[in-house]
Write a protein that holds these residues in place. Structure first.
Motif, short mmCIF file in Angstrom:
data_model
loop_
_atom_site.label_atom_id
_atom_site.label_comp_id
_atom_site.label_asym_id
_atom_site.label_seq_id
_atom_site.Cartn_x
_atom_site.Cartn_y
_atom_site.Cartn_z
N ASP A 27 1.23 7.26 -6.37
CA ASP A 27 0.18 8.28 -6.50
C ASP A 27 0.73 9.67 -6.21
OD1 ASP A 27 -2.64 9.11 -6.71
OD2 ASP A 27 -2.40 9.57 -4.57
N GLN A 28 1.68 9.75 -5.27
CA GLN A 28 2.23 11.05 -4.91
C GLN A 28 3.34 11.51 -5.85
OE1 GLN A 28 3.52 10.48 -0.89
NE2 GLN A 28 1.45 10.03 -0.11
N GLY A 29 3.84 10.60 -6.70
CA GLY A 29 4.96 10.95 -7.59
C GLY A 29 6.22 11.16 -6.80
N ALA A 30 6.44 10.33 -5.76
CA ALA A 30 7.58 10.50 -4.88
C ALA A 30 8.87 10.20 -5.61
CB ALA A 30 7.44 9.58 -3.68
N PRO A 31 10.01 10.71 -5.10
CA PRO A 31 11.30 10.42 -5.72
C PRO A 31 11.61 8.93 -5.64
CG PRO A 31 11.46 12.27 -4.22
CD PRO A 31 10.11 11.66 -3.99
N ALA A 32 12.53 8.48 -6.47
CA ALA A 32 12.83 7.05 -6.57
C ALA A 32 13.43 6.50 -5.28
CB ALA A 32 13.79 6.80 -7.74
N GLU A 33 14.19 7.33 -4.58
CA GLU A 33 14.85 6.82 -3.37
C GLU A 33 13.85 6.44 -2.27
OE1 GLU A 33 15.13 11.37 -3.50
OE2 GLU A 33 15.58 9.66 -4.81
N GLN A 34 12.64 6.94 -2.29
CA GLN A 34 11.65 6.61 -1.28
C GLN A 34 11.01 5.25 -1.53
OE1 GLN A 34 8.76 9.67 -0.54
NE2 GLN A 34 10.32 11.32 -0.51
N PHE A 35 11.27 4.63 -2.68
CA PHE A 35 10.66 3.34 -3.00
C PHE A 35 11.48 2.17 -2.45
CE2 PHE A 35 8.47 6.05 -5.83
CZ PHE A 35 7.28 5.42 -6.18
N ARG A 81 0.84 -1.21 0.00
CA ARG A 81 0.00 0.00 0.00
C ARG A 81 0.87 1.26 0.00
NH1 ARG A 81 -5.06 1.85 1.68
NH2 ARG A 81 -5.01 4.11 1.24
N HIS A 82 2.01 1.19 0.71
CA HIS A 82 2.93 2.32 0.76
C HIS A 82 3.52 2.61 -0.63
CE1 HIS A 82 5.87 5.11 2.29
NE2 HIS A 82 6.90 4.34 1.83
N LEU A 83 3.81 1.53 -1.36
CA LEU A 83 4.33 1.72 -2.73
C LEU A 83 3.30 2.41 -3.61
CD1 LEU A 83 6.18 -1.69 -3.34
CD2 LEU A 83 7.21 0.55 -2.93
N LEU A 84 2.03 1.98 -3.47
CA LEU A 84 0.97 2.61 -4.27
C LEU A 84 0.82 4.09 -3.91
CD1 LEU A 84 -1.73 -0.24 -4.26
CD2 LEU A 84 -0.25 0.46 -6.14
N ASP A 85 0.91 4.40 -2.62
CA ASP A 85 0.82 5.81 -2.22
C ASP A 85 1.97 6.62 -2.82
OD1 ASP A 85 -1.47 5.35 -0.80
OD2 ASP A 85 -0.42 5.06 1.13
N VAL A 126 7.87 -8.37 -1.72
CA VAL A 126 7.92 -6.90 -1.53
C VAL A 126 9.00 -6.29 -2.41
CG1 VAL A 126 8.44 -5.09 0.13
CG2 VAL A 126 6.95 -6.99 0.78
N ALA A 127 10.17 -6.93 -2.52
CA ALA A 127 11.26 -6.39 -3.35
C ALA A 127 10.85 -6.34 -4.82
CB ALA A 127 12.51 -7.24 -3.16
N GLU A 128 10.17 -7.46 -5.25
CA GLU A 128 9.72 -7.46 -6.66
C GLU A 128 8.68 -6.37 -6.90
OE1 GLU A 128 9.41 -8.39 -10.59
OE2 GLU A 128 10.92 -9.01 -9.12
N ALA A 129 7.79 -6.20 -5.91
CA ALA A 129 6.76 -5.15 -6.03
C ALA A 129 7.41 -3.77 -6.10
CB ALA A 129 5.79 -5.24 -4.85
N THR A 130 8.51 -3.60 -5.36
CA THR A 130 9.20 -2.30 -5.38
C THR A 130 9.79 -2.03 -6.75
OG1 THR A 130 9.70 -2.49 -3.02
CG2 THR A 130 11.04 -0.95 -4.32
N ARG A 131 10.43 -3.12 -7.32
CA ARG A 131 11.00 -2.94 -8.66
C ARG A 131 9.92 -2.61 -9.69
NH1 ARG A 131 14.23 -7.24 -6.73
NH2 ARG A 131 12.89 -8.77 -7.72
N VAL A 132 8.78 -3.30 -9.57
CA VAL A 132 7.67 -3.01 -10.51
C VAL A 132 7.18 -1.57 -10.32
CG1 VAL A 132 5.28 -3.59 -11.10
CG2 VAL A 132 6.97 -5.41 -10.68
N ALA A 133 7.08 -1.15 -9.05
CA ALA A 133 6.62 0.22 -8.78
C ALA A 133 7.58 1.24 -9.39
CB ALA A 133 6.49 0.42 -7.28
N LEU A 134 8.91 0.95 -9.28
CA LEU A 134 9.88 1.88 -9.88
C LEU A 134 9.73 1.95 -11.40
CD1 LEU A 134 13.04 1.10 -7.69
CD2 LEU A 134 11.74 3.23 -7.76
#
Length: 656
Positions: A36-44, A29-33, A64-72
């Protein structure tokens, strides 16, 4: 208890697992937020240990790591889409801005400036192809500081820009100085070095298959241009090419409209000039056909051309004048106009020769219009044609009238025609023989006979008389009761007109057609006598020649001779009872001696002197001159013959 234990055991066993799952879900959920916020890459990046909740097991951590890579990846894709959207929006704005521009220079400057804003480079510039020279030249720059760079020209295939212009393909370099793909020249390398450029991107400006120039973006530090930057600059170049061509077409259209407007005005002015010329020609021709005079035509020419008009004949004699002072036309200008067939300007006056084929009939001078335009010049020349028509018509009429007048004059002077028919013939040419007429015979050794005849004809026309050649003499007849003074005046007038001496012998007046032959013979004798006496350039009748006139005259008018010679003395003696005539006779009888005359008259010598002074006041101070004294003595002898008894003051004799 066991059940409770099992339940507790189960709950205790499920508790950690459930917490780990919840922690993984919270991270997702944090990754989705963050997306949505357009946060910098380092926050992912996933935290090393969660702030709350149990640790993730290995499987959940991998998820979770794979989800982070997908989010990036999603973040990068969204960023690319947003950047592309911004670039497209900027391109659309650029297209709109370019479409509103009309000036080609403004379009080029806007293209280069917008490229600099979109790509964020240090320098942007644009070159255009020169098809005649076969190269491409720098047209507009933004951010450039080097004058040499701003004026550089690149041959086709030379440098990065020349290669783009030649191949119609984009080229880029991270460091131009060290890139051996391009044909380096001293001029191009020197300009690039002076500007300090390293990374350069160039894309073609294309209209269909034709390259019209190159659009560049450059940085002063070495770097690589991304495909997105190449695509963005290429898209801008496509818009720019269309805008440049539209501005060019619009500028050409505007120039064509200006040229068309000027052509339209020229055609309209030419049409107006032609219509004005036709109207003027019709007006002048109508004047001629209606029988208007040369002065009317001169006035009409001056009114049409808004100037003064002078018309002269071929001899330079003024025929008409309107709106200006008299003056002679420039002989050189008339000759030049005659040779070229066009009106010429001489000292601010336009001169047009009046021609009938090669024959010079005269000239027209237009004053007050030194700035005569081509249209008015042609109109002036057309007026010369109309004037030629009028002069030819006048000459034809004059020749006919001169022939009729010459025949009439010949019949009057020879007496060959029926005298009863002559008055009617004379009235048809405007001559009234019922009035007393004088006959004048003219002679000039310096003037051609035809010139003298033309001058005499003008005088005859103004005085309702006749002029012509008779037995090789120019003869003039017009109404006059005193031919002697008339001859003297005529000699002066003709001499001034011809600028040579003219001798005029006169006779008359005559009161009927039958008396003209004798009058002509007397006028001829008078003219001959004047020349014999050395009085060339003077005019007189026989009666003005004294006793010689009496001798040459057909009728011996001795009484008239005495009256003309001694009249003032006779009148004075008759009025005052003096003896001036008797004293003058005695004076001459005594050898012009006042003392002997006093003795013969039995008076004091002073009395004789006083009487002679009175005689001088009455007869003129030149009475003692030999010629005049001879005339006085002859008149006194005639008077003595007429009145033998001369004692006392004689009475004034009546003309015989």
């Amino acid at each position: 208890m066991p059940t409770t234990a099992n339940t507790a055991s189960t709950g205790g066993g499920a508790g950690p697992a459930t917490g780990q799952a919840r922690s993984a879900l919270l991270h997702l959920r944090h990754l989705l937020d963050l997306l949505d916020q357009g946060a910098p890459a380092e926050q992912f990046a996933p935290p090393a240990a969660p702030a709350h909740g149990p640790h993730l097991d290995e499987a959940d951590a991998a998820v979770v790591a794979e989800a982070t890579r997908v989010a990036l990846r999603i973040r990068r894709t969204l960023g690319q889409h947003r950047r592309r959207e911004a670039e497209l929006a900027a391109l659309f704005d650029t297209a709109g801005d370019l479409a509103r521009l009309r000036d080609p220079d403004a379009v080029l400057k806007a293209i280069v400036h917008r490229a600099k804003l979109l790509l964020g480079t240090d320098v942007t510039y644009l070159s255009l192809n020169d098809d005649e020279a076969g190269d491409t030249y720098m047209r507009v720059t933004d951010g450039s500081v080097s004058a040499a760079f701003q004026q550089v020209r690149l041959g086709m295939g030379e440098g990065l820009g020349g290669l783009v212009a030649e191949t119609a393909r984009p080229y880029s370099t991270g460091d131009y100085r060290d890139d051996r793909r391009f044909r380096h020249t001293a001029t191009i390398d020197g300009a690039v070095t002076e500007e300090g450029l390293r990374a350069i991107l160039g894309v073609p400006l294309r209209l269909g298959t034709r390259v019209i120039g190159v659009l560049y973006a450059a940085d002063r530090t070495a770097r690589a241009f991304t495909p997105d930057e190449v695509a963005l600059l290429s898209s801008l170049a496509d818009h720019a090419a269309i805008a440049i061509d539209s501005a060019r077409l619009l500028d050409e259209t505007r120039s064509a409209l200006v040229d068309l407007g000027e052509a339209s005005r020229t055609i309209e002015a030419h049409s107006d000039a032609m219509r004005r010329a036709e109207d003027a020609h019709d007006r002048l021709t109508d004047l001629v056909l209606r029988g208007a005079g040369i002065t009317d035509v001169a006035t009409a020419i001056g009114a049409v051309l808004q100037g003064g008009t002078l018309i002269h004949d071929a001899d330079g004699t003024e025929l008409a004048r309107a709106g200006t002072d008299s003056g002679q036309p420039s002989a050189r200008a008339v000759a030049s106009s005659r040779a070229g067939g066009r009106a010429v300007s001489a000292d601010g006056t336009w001169v047009c020769a009046v021609l009938a084929g090669p024959e010079l009939l005269g000239s027209i001078a237009l004053t007050g219009r030194p700035d005569l335009g081509d249209a008015d010049r042609r109109l002036f020349e057309r007026a010369g044609v109309v004037t030629a028509l009028l002069l030819l018509q006048r000459r034809s009429v004059a020749e006919t009238e001169d022939r009729v007048r010459g025949e009439l004059l010949g019949d009057l002077l020879t007496g060959a025609a029926d005298p009863a028919s002559l008055p009617a013939r004379a009235r048809r040419v405007g001559v009234d023989l019922d009035h007393p007429h004088a006959v004048f015979v003219l002679h000039s050794a310096a003037a051609p006979r035809q010139r003298l005849l033309a001058a005499a004809a003008r005088i005859a026309h103004t005085r309702k008389g006749l002029a012509g050649l008779h037995h090789d003499d120019v003869v003039l007849v017009f109404p006059a009761e005193h031919p002697g003074p008339g001859a003297a005046s005529l000699a002066g007038e003709l001499g001034q007109a011809l600028a040579v001496p003219v001798t005029v012998g006169a006779a008359g007046p005559v009161g009927g057609p039958g008396a003209f032959p004798d009058a002509h013979a007397e006028a001829l004798r008078c003219r001959t006598a004047l020349r014999a006496l050395g009085r060339e350039g003077s005019g007189a009748a026989l009666g003005d020649l004294g006793f010689l006139g009496v001798l040459l005259g057909d009728q011996t008018d001795l009484g008239g001779y005495v009256r003309r010679t001694l009249g003032p003395l006779l009148d004075y003696d008759a009025k005052r009872g003096t003896e001036l005539v008797h004293t003058l006779r005695t004076y001459f009888d005594e050898g012009a001696s006042p003392s002997r005359a006093a003795e013969a008259l039995h008076v004091h010598v002073n009395t004789v002197v006083q009487r002679l002074e009175r005689t001088g006041r009455l007869l003129g101070r030149d009475w003692p001159r030999p010629e005049r004294a001879l005339e006085l003595q002859l008149a006194l002898r005639v008077l003595r013959v007429q009145r033998p008894d001369d004692s006392g003051p004689p009475a004034a004799p009546s003309p015989a």
